[in-house]
Design a protein around this motif. Structure first.
Motif, mmCIF file in Angstrom:
data_model
loop_
_atom_site.group_PDB
_atom_site.id
_atom_site.type_symbol
_atom_site.label_atom_id
_atom_site.label_comp_id
_atom_site.label_asym_id
_atom_site.label_seq_id
_atom_site.Cartn_x
_atom_site.Cartn_y
_atom_site.Cartn_z
ATOM 1 N N ALA A 1 8.242 13.925 10.610
ATOM 2 C CA ALA A 1 8.362 12.572 11.171
ATOM 3 C C ALA A 1 9.146 11.670 10.223
ATOM 4 C CB ALA A 1 6.976 11.998 11.434
ATOM 5 N N ALA A 2 8.869 11.755 8.929
ATOM 6 C CA ALA A 2 9.591 10.933 7.958
ATOM 7 C C ALA A 2 11.072 11.294 7.928
ATOM 8 C CB ALA A 2 8.981 11.112 6.570
ATOM 9 N N MET A 3 11.371 12.585 7.915
ATOM 10 C CA MET A 3 12.764 13.022 7.901
ATOM 11 C C MET A 3 13.488 12.620 9.185
ATOM 12 S SD MET A 3 13.949 14.651 5.225
ATOM 13 C CE MET A 3 15.303 15.411 6.106
ATOM 14 N N LYS B 1 0.836 -1.215 0.000
ATOM 15 C CA LYS B 1 0.000 0.000 0.000
ATOM 16 C C LYS B 1 0.864 1.256 0.000
ATOM 17 C CE LYS B 1 -4.012 -2.153 2.240
ATOM 18 N NZ LYS B 1 -4.940 -1.971 1.111
ATOM 19 N N ALA B 2 1.961 1.219 0.747
ATOM 20 C CA ALA B 2 2.867 2.372 0.768
ATOM 21 C C ALA B 2 3.521 2.570 -0.593
ATOM 22 C CB ALA B 2 3.932 2.186 1.841
ATOM 23 N N LYS B 3 3.942 1.469 -1.221
ATOM 24 C CA LYS B 3 4.584 1.582 -2.528
ATOM 25 C C LYS B 3 3.647 2.184 -3.566
ATOM 26 C CE LYS B 3 6.019 -2.617 -3.233
ATOM 27 N NZ LYS B 3 6.624 -3.730 -3.993
ATOM 28 N N LYS B 4 2.384 1.823 -3.516
ATOM 29 C CA LYS B 4 1.430 2.389 -4.477
ATOM 30 C C LYS B 4 1.393 3.913 -4.363
ATOM 31 C CE LYS B 4 -1.895 -1.295 -5.483
ATOM 32 N NZ LYS B 4 -3.311 -1.735 -5.378
ATOM 33 N N VAL B 5 1.361 4.409 -3.133
ATOM 34 C CA VAL B 5 1.297 5.863 -2.954
ATOM 35 C C VAL B 5 2.619 6.512 -3.340
ATOM 36 C CG1 VAL B 5 0.631 7.721 -1.405
ATOM 37 C CG2 VAL B 5 -0.279 5.435 -1.013
ATOM 38 N N ILE B 6 3.729 5.882 -3.012
ATOM 39 C CA ILE B 6 5.038 6.440 -3.353
ATOM 40 C C ILE B 6 5.211 6.512 -4.867
ATOM 41 C CG2 ILE B 6 7.527 6.020 -3.264
ATOM 42 C CD1 ILE B 6 7.028 4.830 -0.423
ATOM 43 N N VAL B 7 4.857 5.434 -5.580
ATOM 44 C CA VAL B 7 4.951 5.435 -7.042
ATOM 45 C C VAL B 7 4.049 6.518 -7.624
ATOM 46 C CG1 VAL B 7 4.538 4.108 -9.143
ATOM 47 C CG2 VAL B 7 5.582 3.005 -7.167
ATOM 48 N N ASP B 8 2.832 6.600 -7.096
ATOM 49 C CA ASP B 8 1.887 7.622 -7.533
ATOM 50 C C ASP B 8 2.467 9.020 -7.322
ATOM 51 O OD1 ASP B 8 -1.271 8.081 -8.102
ATOM 52 O OD2 ASP B 8 -0.614 9.502 -6.578
ATOM 53 N N THR B 9 3.169 9.206 -6.219
ATOM 54 C CA THR B 9 3.728 10.527 -5.900
ATOM 55 C C THR B 9 4.874 10.884 -6.837
ATOM 56 O OG1 THR B 9 3.080 10.211 -3.593
ATOM 57 C CG2 THR B 9 4.670 11.951 -4.049
ATOM 58 N N PHE B 10 5.739 9.923 -7.143
ATOM 59 C CA PHE B 10 6.774 10.184 -8.141
ATOM 60 C C PHE B 10 6.133 10.613 -9.464
ATOM 61 C CE2 PHE B 10 9.846 8.161 -5.388
ATOM 62 C CZ PHE B 10 11.072 8.642 -5.811
ATOM 63 N N PHE C 1 13.467 4.040 2.826
ATOM 64 C CA PHE C 1 12.593 5.082 2.284
ATOM 65 C C PHE C 1 11.138 4.764 2.603
ATOM 66 C CE2 PHE C 1 10.338 7.595 -0.826
ATOM 67 C CZ PHE C 1 11.150 8.686 -1.100
ATOM 68 N N ILE C 2 10.735 3.520 2.389
ATOM 69 C CA ILE C 2 9.365 3.103 2.685
ATOM 70 C C ILE C 2 9.069 3.250 4.174
ATOM 71 C CG2 ILE C 2 7.759 1.137 2.722
ATOM 72 C CD1 ILE C 2 9.214 0.099 0.203
ATOM 73 N N GLU C 3 9.993 2.827 5.020
ATOM 74 C CA GLU C 3 9.786 2.925 6.464
ATOM 75 C C GLU C 3 9.593 4.378 6.900
ATOM 76 O OE1 GLU C 3 11.709 0.499 9.936
ATOM 77 O OE2 GLU C 3 13.052 2.180 9.469
ATOM 78 N N ALA C 4 10.427 5.269 6.388
ATOM 79 C CA ALA C 4 10.282 6.686 6.741
ATOM 80 C C ALA C 4 8.939 7.217 6.257
ATOM 81 C CB ALA C 4 11.430 7.493 6.120
ATOM 82 N N TYR C 5 8.537 6.805 5.061
ATOM 83 C CA TYR C 5 7.242 7.241 4.530
ATOM 84 C C TYR C 5 6.093 6.772 5.426
ATOM 85 C CZ TYR C 5 3.033 7.519 1.808
ATOM 86 O OH TYR C 5 1.741 7.787 1.427
ATOM 87 N N VAL C 6 6.116 5.505 5.807
ATOM 88 C CA VAL C 6 5.035 4.941 6.627
ATOM 89 C C VAL C 6 4.931 5.658 7.969
ATOM 90 C CG1 VAL C 6 4.282 2.861 7.874
ATOM 91 C CG2 VAL C 6 5.052 2.689 5.497
#
Length: 455
Positions: free
Chosen positions: A157-159, A20-29, A117-122
Motif C-alpha cells: 500500500a505504501a509503495m 506520531k508517524a514521524k516518531k515511528v519513522i525515526v525509530d525505524t531508521f 514519504f510520510i503520506e505513503a507510510y501512513v
C-alpha cells in the motif's frame, strides 16, 4: 483497500498523525542502523557478494549500494534484526521496517519529499492494520508471523501510494503480493525471523513494480473463496470487518502503534519494566535478591520460548534472561542482547533466582482478552524478595512505549543515538540525521538525509 490507497491523503487524517508517524519513522531508521551491526550483517554481506549486481540503492549503516530489490531485503532484515522495531498489536506484527525499507530502496528511481514519504507510510500502516483486523489474531495463532504475511500489504500500500498506482494496478499489486506472503513463528529466535521483514519489503517492491509493468493477478485476492483470507485466516476472519474499520481516525491515533524501549520481544517488556521499577524503588543489586517472580497472563509466554538461552538471539525470546539482565545491569541497551552478554557467569547465577510463569490471576476482566497479542493481554506482576526481608510486588498493565505510555522525543533521540553508535555513525552525523528526520515533513531532499546514514 485499493480505493483507500489511491484516494486518501495525509490531510484526511487528524493533525497529530504527522507527529506520531514521524516518531515511528525515526525509530525505524534507528533500528535499521543498529541492525547493520547485528548477527545478520555478516551472512547478508556474504550473500550480497554472491550476487554483486550493480545498483544505486544504499544499505544503511554500511558503504554498500545494490539493486533496489536487494537493498529492500537487507535494510528490511536489518530493521527487525534486533527485535527493536515497532509493534502493532492488532496484527500482531512489526510493519514499519517493511514500509521504510521498501520506500528507501525505491528512492533512487523515484524520489520523494519528506511529506510524500510520510503520506505513503501512513497509508501503508492503515491498510495493513485493517487487513489484519479483519483476519483476526487467529492468523497468528495458526503459526504465521504477521510481519512476513500481513505487513507485506502495508509495504504494498505504501509503495502503491508513493508510485501513484491507480485502483486496478493497486488491486493487481495486492494480488501479486498475496502469493508471496510468508513467515512462520517457529523461526523466532533465529536469523530467519528478521528475514521475514526483508522478504516482505522486497516482495512489496517487486509486486508494485510488476503491477506497473502490466503483470496480472486476481483482483479479489483478499476476499475470494480461494484467496488470502480463506487460506491464511480462521473461521472468524471477515474482510468486511477490515473495510468497516477504515472509517476511523486512523490507527496511528487509535489504537496507536507501540515503540520498543527494549531491544527484544515485546512480550517480555512489561516484566522488564517491572524489574527496573522495583530496582529504582528499593535500590537493590542482584546480590540483595533472594528471589524474583514474574507472573504472566495466560498466553503471555507463547513466544518466550528460551528459558536457558545461549545466544543473543535466543535471549531476545527469553523472559528469564531479560529479567536476569535487569537484575544484574539495572538497565537495558542494544548490547544487552549479544552472545557475550547472555553467556556471562553472573547471568547464569541470576537465572537461578528467577521464576517466570503464566498465571490465570493475571487475566483481568478484558472481554477482548483472547484477541490480544502476548505482550498486550492482561497484566504482569513482578515480585521481588530481598535478603533484608523486604517483599514487594509491582503490577504493569502496559509496557513503556505503548500508545498509553508513548515514548517522548527525548526517549526516541536517546534510542537513535544508541542505535547509531552501534552502527559506528559519528555522533555529530547522528545528531544531524536525527534533526533532519525530526523535521521530515519539511524535507525536500530525502537523498541527502539518507546519505548521512550511509558510510
Amino acid at each position: 483497500m485499493a480505493r483507500v490507497v489511491t484516494q486518501r491523503r495525509l490531510d484526511d487524517f487528524p493533525p497529530e498523525t504527522i507527529d506520531k508517524a514521524k516518531k515511528v519513522i525515526v525509530d525505524t531508521f534507528a533500528v535499521i542502523l543498529a541492525g547493520a551491526d547485528s548477527e545478520v550483517e555478516e551472512p547478508l554481506m556474504r550473500y550480497l557478494d554472491m550476487t554483486p549486481a550493480a545498483g544505486k540503492a544504499p544499505i544503511l549503516g554500511t558503504d554498500r549500494r545494490t539493486t533496489a530489490e536487494m537493498a529492500a531485503l537487507i535494510n528490511g532484515t536489518f530493521g527487525h534484526a534486533l527485535d527493536f522495531d515497532d509493534v502493532l498489536s492488532m496484527m500482531p506484527a512489526h510493519p514499519s521496517a517493511i514500509i521504510v525499507a521498501a520506500l528507501l530502496a525505491d528512492l533512487p528511481d523515484h524520489p520523494l519529499t519528506g511529506r510524500e514519504f510520510i503520506e505513503a507510510y501512513v497509508i501503508g500502516i492503515e491498510v495493513g492494520a485493517r487487513i489484519a483486523q479483519g483476519i483476526t489474531v487467529g492468523h497468528y495463532s495458526r503459526g504465521y508471523h504477521g510481519t512476513g504475511t500481513l505487513a507485506t500489504f502495508s509495504g504494498v500500500a505504501a509503495m502503491a501510494k508513493s508510485r501513484g498506482l491507480d485502483e486496478d494496478q493497486t488491486r493487481t499489486a495486492f494480488g501479486i503480493a498475496a502469493s508471496m506472503a510468508s513467515g512462520l513463528r517457529r523461526n523466532f529466535g533465529t536469523m530467519t525471523k528478521p528475514l521475514h521483514t526483508g522478504l516482505a519489503a522486497r516482495n512489496a517492491l517487486q509486486a508494485v513494480r510488476l503491477a506497473l509493468c502490466g503483470f496480472t493477478a486476481a483482483p479479489d485476492i483478499l476476499e475470494a473463496k480461494a484467496g488470502f483470507y480463506a487460506a491464511y485466516g480462521v473461521e472468524a476472519s471477515d474482510p468486511e470487518v477490515a473495510i468497516a474499520a477504515l472509517d476511523g481516525p486512523g490507527i496511528l491515533v487509535d489504537p496507536g502503534i507501540a515503540l520498543k524501549k527494549f531491544a527484544c520481544c515485546y512480550a517480555a517488556h512489561r516484566g522488564m519494566d517491572g524489574v527496573l521499577a522495583l530496582r529504582e524503588k528499593h535500590g537493590f543489586t542482584v546480590e540483595d535478591v533472594v528471589k524474583l517472580e514474574c507472573r504472566m497472563p495466560p498466553g503471555g509466554m507463547l513466544v518466550l520460548t528460551y528459558p536457558q538461552p545461549v545466544t543473543g538471539l535466543e535471549g531476545k525470546f527469553s523472559l528469564q534472561y531479560a529479567l536476569a539482565a535487569g537484575l544484574v545491569d539495572g538497565h537495558y541497551t542494544v548490547s544487552t542482547f549479544t552472545d557475550a552478554a547472555v553467556q556471562r557467569p553472573e547471568i547464569q547465577e541470576a537465572l537461578k533466582k528467577i521464576s517466570a510463569y503464566e498465571d490465570e490471576s493475571c487475566r483481568d476482566d478484558d472481554p477482548l482478552f483472547d484477541t490480544r497479542s502476548s505482550g498486550g493481554r492482561g497484566f504482569v506482576d513482578v515480585e521481588v524478595t530481598l535478603r533484608n526481608g523486604t517483599r514487594d510486588t509491582i503490577r504493569i498493565h502496559k509496557a513503556p512505549g505503548h500508545p498509553s505510555r508513548e515514548l517522548t522525543w527525548t526517549d526516541i533521540e536517546a534510542k537513535f543515538d544508541d542505535c547509531a553508535d552501534h552502527a559506528s555513525i559519528e555522533p555529530a552525523t547522528a545528531r544531524q540525521a536525527f534533526k533532519n528526520l525530526r523535521e521530515l515533513e519539511s524535507t525536500e531532499d530525502l537523498a541527502a538525509l539518507v546519505k548521512l546514514l550511509h558510510h
